[in-house]
Design a protein around this motif. Sequence first.
Motif, mmCIF file in Angstrom:
data_model
loop_
_atom_site.group_PDB
_atom_site.id
_atom_site.type_symbol
_atom_site.label_atom_id
_atom_site.label_comp_id
_atom_site.label_asym_id
_atom_site.label_seq_id
_atom_site.Cartn_x
_atom_site.Cartn_y
_atom_site.Cartn_z
ATOM 1 N N PRO A 50 -18.406 11.008 53.830
ATOM 2 C CA PRO A 50 -18.461 12.414 53.527
ATOM 3 C C PRO A 50 -19.571 12.544 52.680
ATOM 4 O O PRO A 50 -20.382 11.687 52.226
ATOM 5 N N SER A 51 -20.054 13.866 52.376
ATOM 6 C CA SER A 51 -21.306 14.180 51.636
ATOM 7 C C SER A 51 -21.191 14.245 50.151
ATOM 8 O O SER A 51 -20.127 14.189 49.648
ATOM 9 N N LEU A 52 -22.264 14.045 49.589
ATOM 10 C CA LEU A 52 -22.527 13.952 47.962
ATOM 11 C C LEU A 52 -21.322 14.767 47.104
ATOM 12 O O LEU A 52 -20.883 14.468 46.329
ATOM 13 N N SER A 54 -19.046 16.825 48.462
ATOM 14 C CA SER A 54 -17.696 17.091 49.315
ATOM 15 C C SER A 54 -16.577 17.001 48.160
ATOM 16 O O SER A 54 -16.718 16.307 47.440
ATOM 17 N N ALA A 55 -15.680 17.765 48.840
ATOM 18 C CA ALA A 55 -14.193 17.606 48.098
ATOM 19 C C ALA A 55 -13.755 16.129 47.898
ATOM 20 O O ALA A 55 -13.248 15.336 46.860
ATOM 21 N N ASP A 56 -14.176 15.407 49.144
ATOM 22 C CA ASP A 56 -13.551 13.784 49.087
ATOM 23 C C ASP A 56 -14.356 13.119 48.008
ATOM 24 O O ASP A 56 -13.783 12.096 47.315
ATOM 25 N N ALA A 57 -15.737 13.472 48.005
ATOM 26 C CA ALA A 57 -16.494 12.687 47.032
ATOM 27 C C ALA A 57 -16.112 13.110 45.580
ATOM 28 O O ALA A 57 -15.887 12.219 44.725
ATOM 29 N N GLY A 58 -16.110 14.398 45.230
ATOM 30 C CA GLY A 58 -15.779 14.800 44.117
ATOM 31 C C GLY A 58 -14.342 14.399 43.653
ATOM 32 O O GLY A 58 -14.236 14.021 42.428
ATOM 33 N N PHE A 59 -13.458 14.418 44.252
ATOM 34 C CA PHE A 59 -12.276 14.021 44.047
ATOM 35 C C PHE A 59 -12.034 12.498 43.612
ATOM 36 O O PHE A 59 -11.473 12.063 42.663
ATOM 37 N N LEU A 110 -18.190 2.343 49.802
ATOM 38 C CA LEU A 110 -18.079 2.489 51.315
ATOM 39 C C LEU A 110 -18.797 3.693 51.976
ATOM 40 O O LEU A 110 -19.578 3.521 52.951
ATOM 41 N N TRP A 111 -18.797 4.727 51.279
ATOM 42 C CA TRP A 111 -19.387 5.897 51.783
ATOM 43 C C TRP A 111 -21.107 5.816 51.356
ATOM 44 O O TRP A 111 -21.652 6.648 51.674
#
Length: 237
Positions: A50-52, A54-59, A110-111
């Motif tokens: 995911p990008s910096l 993104s919802a994935d990273a923000g969450f 990991l990201w």
Amino acid sequence: MTPPQGRRVSRTYLGAGAAVVLAALFAVGATVAAANGGDGDGGSAASRAPSLYSADAGFARDMAVHHQQAVEMSFIVRDRTKDEAVRGLAYDIANTQANQRGMLLGWLDLWGLPKVVADEPPMSWMGSDDGHDMGGHGMGGHDMGGATTKPGALMPGMATKEELERLGSAEGREAEVLYLQLMTDHHKGGVAMAQGCASQCATPAERKLAEGMVAAQRSELTLMADMLAQRGAAPRG
């Protein structure tokens, strides 16, 4: 015939415990899936990270902070009461959320993404497709399914410094009631955040973990309402 209160709470507690176990199983599976790139095709996880913003990273960043406070409150109440039901619930919450927090931080590693982003307001990933088009205002003070960010708190459901100090100085029933009320608020905020990830996060493993959080914390909300009623109290608000 209405069952005795003790039996009803016992069954509810068992239901909450089962939800916690399911969430832990989701956590194990999610870690393995993420390490394998999330879709089992043998591709590199880094290639689809995911990008910096993104919802994935923000969450992952926000929920790691949110979980840390739940762990802190649970350790506080453990030393403020001898009530086994409250201490058992606090242990389950601390254990589950500490493990999940480790997963979320591990995913960020990991990201190849930072655990803190200086220009990212809390909850800025909510309500947008890429998590970064809300003009830098985030969700502070906004209503998220009944969970709000109150003055002095960082995110929805989180306790203020003053509330943590009150919990740390309370004893016995007072500590039990305050913990259950604070954790009820905390879970409501956590459920709203996890629902946001379940609908917005692109990583399947992370969405699955978020869904497990929703199920477990909703079950614990029911349990805590019963425990408050036993103590002649009720959730706040």
